[in-house]
Design a protein around this motif. Sequence first.
Motif, PDB file in Angstrom:
ATOM      1  N   GLU A  54       0.826  -1.207   0.000  1.00  0.00           N
ATOM      2  CA  GLU A  54       0.000   0.000   0.000  1.00  0.00           C
ATOM      3  C   GLU A  54       0.862   1.260   0.000  1.00  0.00           C
ATOM      4  O   GLU A  54       0.471   2.290  -0.562  1.00  0.00           O
ATOM      5  N   SER A  55       2.035   1.178   0.571  1.00  0.00           N
ATOM      6  CA  SER A  55       2.924   2.347   0.641  1.00  0.00           C
ATOM      7  C   SER A  55       3.955   2.366  -0.467  1.00  0.00           C
ATOM      8  O   SER A  55       4.822   3.252  -0.493  1.00  0.00           O
ATOM      9  N   SER A  56       3.876   1.438  -1.384  1.00  0.00           N
ATOM     10  CA  SER A  56       4.840   1.344  -2.480  1.00  0.00           C
ATOM     11  C   SER A  56       4.094   1.100  -3.775  1.00  0.00           C
ATOM     12  O   SER A  56       3.836  -0.043  -4.162  1.00  0.00           O
ATOM     13  N   THR A  57       3.732   2.193  -4.437  1.00  0.00           N
ATOM     14  CA  THR A  57       2.975   2.121  -5.683  1.00  0.00           C
ATOM     15  C   THR A  57       3.577   3.082  -6.704  1.00  0.00           C
ATOM     16  O   THR A  57       4.302   4.031  -6.350  1.00  0.00           O
ATOM     17  N   SER A  62      -0.593   9.737 -16.793  1.00  0.00           N
ATOM     18  CA  SER A  62      -1.898   9.887 -17.440  1.00  0.00           C
ATOM     19  C   SER A  62      -3.053   9.377 -16.590  1.00  0.00           C
ATOM     20  O   SER A  62      -4.215   9.708 -16.868  1.00  0.00           O
ATOM     21  N   VAL A  63      -2.756   8.594 -15.552  1.00  0.00           N
ATOM     22  CA  VAL A  63      -3.844   8.032 -14.738  1.00  0.00           C
ATOM     23  C   VAL A  63      -3.797   8.486 -13.283  1.00  0.00           C
ATOM     24  O   VAL A  63      -4.699   8.161 -12.507  1.00  0.00           O
ATOM     25  N   LYS A  64      -2.774   9.230 -12.917  1.00  0.00           N
ATOM     26  CA  LYS A  64      -2.664   9.692 -11.525  1.00  0.00           C
ATOM     27  C   LYS A  64      -3.896  10.503 -11.125  1.00  0.00           C
ATOM     28  O   LYS A  64      -4.355  11.363 -11.871  1.00  0.00           O
ATOM     29  N   GLY A  65      -4.409  10.185  -9.947  1.00  0.00           N
ATOM     30  CA  GLY A  65      -5.589  10.880  -9.456  1.00  0.00           C
ATOM     31  C   GLY A  65      -6.895  10.292  -9.949  1.00  0.00           C
ATOM     32  O   GLY A  65      -7.970  10.664  -9.443  1.00  0.00           O
ATOM     33  N   ARG A  66      -6.838   9.389 -10.923  1.00  0.00           N
ATOM     34  CA  ARG A  66      -8.052   8.766 -11.456  1.00  0.00           C
ATOM     35  C   ARG A  66      -8.091   7.264 -11.166  1.00  0.00           C
ATOM     36  O   ARG A  66      -9.153   6.708 -10.935  1.00  0.00           O
ATOM     37  N   PHE A  67      -6.944   6.609 -11.225  1.00  0.00           N
ATOM     38  CA  PHE A  67      -6.867   5.164 -11.034  1.00  0.00           C
ATOM     39  C   PHE A  67      -6.215   4.861  -9.686  1.00  0.00           C
ATOM     40  O   PHE A  67      -5.317   5.595  -9.247  1.00  0.00           O
ATOM     41  N   THR A  68      -6.650   3.768  -9.074  1.00  0.00           N
ATOM     42  CA  THR A  68      -6.056   3.308  -7.822  1.00  0.00           C
ATOM     43  C   THR A  68      -5.792   1.820  -7.901  1.00  0.00           C
ATOM     44  O   THR A  68      -6.699   1.039  -8.195  1.00  0.00           O
ATOM     45  N   ILE A  69      -4.543   1.441  -7.637  1.00  0.00           N
ATOM     46  CA  ILE A  69      -4.171   0.025  -7.633  1.00  0.00           C
ATOM     47  C   ILE A  69      -4.139  -0.463  -6.195  1.00  0.00           C
ATOM     48  O   ILE A  69      -3.744   0.277  -5.273  1.00  0.00           O
ATOM     49  N   LYS A  71      -4.087  -4.411  -3.645  1.00  0.00           N
ATOM     50  CA  LYS A  71      -3.982  -5.868  -3.574  1.00  0.00           C
ATOM     51  C   LYS A  71      -4.708  -6.358  -2.337  1.00  0.00           C
ATOM     52  O   LYS A  71      -4.677  -5.714  -1.287  1.00  0.00           O
ATOM     53  N   ASP A  72      -5.341  -7.510  -2.472  1.00  0.00           N
ATOM     54  CA  ASP A  72      -5.875  -8.227  -1.315  1.00  0.00           C
ATOM     55  C   ASP A  72      -5.060  -9.507  -1.209  1.00  0.00           C
ATOM     56  O   ASP A  72      -5.306 -10.480  -1.925  1.00  0.00           O
ATOM     57  N   ASN A  73      -4.056  -9.483  -0.340  1.00  0.00           N
ATOM     58  CA  ASN A  73      -3.148 -10.625  -0.261  1.00  0.00           C
ATOM     59  C   ASN A  73      -3.840 -11.882   0.256  1.00  0.00           C
ATOM     60  O   ASN A  73      -3.456 -12.997  -0.090  1.00  0.00           O
ATOM     61  N   ALA A  74      -4.855 -11.713   1.074  1.00  0.00           N
ATOM     62  CA  ALA A  74      -5.589 -12.873   1.574  1.00  0.00           C
ATOM     63  C   ALA A  74      -6.301 -13.593   0.439  1.00  0.00           C
ATOM     64  O   ALA A  74      -6.462 -14.812   0.463  1.00  0.00           O
ATOM     65  N   LYS A  75      -6.729 -12.834  -0.562  1.00  0.00           N
ATOM     66  CA  LYS A  75      -7.416 -13.411  -1.710  1.00  0.00           C
ATOM     67  C   LYS A  75      -6.487 -13.603  -2.912  1.00  0.00           C
ATOM     68  O   LYS A  75      -6.935 -14.074  -3.961  1.00  0.00           O
ATOM     69  N   ASN A  76      -5.219 -13.217  -2.756  1.00  0.00           N
ATOM     70  CA  ASN A  76      -4.268 -13.308  -3.879  1.00  0.00           C
ATOM     71  C   ASN A  76      -4.807 -12.607  -5.120  1.00  0.00           C
ATOM     72  O   ASN A  76      -4.730 -13.135  -6.243  1.00  0.00           O
ATOM     73  N   THR A  77      -5.348 -11.434  -4.927  1.00  0.00           N
ATOM     74  CA  THR A  77      -6.016 -10.723  -6.009  1.00  0.00           C
ATOM     75  C   THR A  77      -5.522  -9.286  -6.094  1.00  0.00           C
ATOM     76  O   THR A  77      -5.364  -8.610  -5.071  1.00  0.00           O
ATOM     77  N   LEU A  78      -5.312  -8.848  -7.311  1.00  0.00           N
ATOM     78  CA  LEU A  78      -4.901  -7.488  -7.625  1.00  0.00           C
ATOM     79  C   LEU A  78      -6.100  -6.750  -8.208  1.00  0.00           C
ATOM     80  O   LEU A  78      -6.897  -7.344  -8.947  1.00  0.00           O
ATOM     81  N   TYR A  79      -6.216  -5.455  -7.894  1.00  0.00           N
ATOM     82  CA  TYR A  79      -7.332  -4.657  -8.385  1.00  0.00           C
ATOM     83  C   TYR A  79      -6.832  -3.376  -9.041  1.00  0.00           C
ATOM     84  O   TYR A  79      -5.738  -2.886  -8.754  1.00  0.00           O
ATOM     85  N   LEU A  80      -7.673  -2.843  -9.911  1.00  0.00           N
ATOM     86  CA  LEU A  80      -7.443  -1.512 -10.462  1.00  0.00           C
ATOM     87  C   LEU A  80      -8.788  -0.801 -10.516  1.00  0.00           C
ATOM     88  O   LEU A  80      -9.652  -1.170 -11.318  1.00  0.00           O
ATOM     89  N   GLN A  81      -8.955   0.176  -9.645  1.00  0.00           N
ATOM     90  CA  GLN A  81     -10.160   0.996  -9.657  1.00  0.00           C
ATOM     91  C   GLN A  81      -9.919   2.154 -10.617  1.00  0.00           C
ATOM     92  O   GLN A  81      -8.966   2.923 -10.427  1.00  0.00           O
ATOM     93  N   MET A  82     -10.756   2.270 -11.622  1.00  0.00           N
ATOM     94  CA  MET A  82     -10.593   3.297 -12.647  1.00  0.00           C
ATOM     95  C   MET A  82     -11.791   4.228 -12.616  1.00  0.00           C
ATOM     96  O   MET A  82     -12.921   3.798 -12.851  1.00  0.00           O
TER      97      MET A  82
END
Length: 123
Positions: A54-57, A62-69, A71-82
């Motif tokens: 969370e502290s290392s992204t 072009s996407v700063k301020g609009r997209f958020t990356i 991870k849910d390590n418990a679910k082994n899943t990566l996300y991208l909120q756009m």
Amino acid sequence: QVQLVESGGGSVQAGGSLRLSCAASGYTTNRYSMGWFRQAPGKAREGVAAIVSESSTSYADSVKGRFTISKDNAKNTLYLQMNSLSPEDTAMYYCAAGWLLSPRLWWNEYNYWGQGTQVTVSS
């Protein structure tokens, strides 16, 4: 064997939002960088966002301020909120994973790739 499976793409109007997911198997998400990349027709693949923790992204300008990356390590899943999507965001979006200890945005530094999920933004 590492497998990455993306989901969440689709078609939206400009200004809309989408959330991409990448489910990883055979790979532990909590130690190394994972990233989202995109490729539009006729264009080179480009880094969108990457995360180690969370502290290392990292984000493309072009996407700063609009997209958020995230991870849910418990679910082994990566996300991208756009959010605030624009037609310029239209592309195939790929999830990538590797053995990097910093959130890099250069695609050839990643070892594993998903099949991609299409994002189409109409004006």
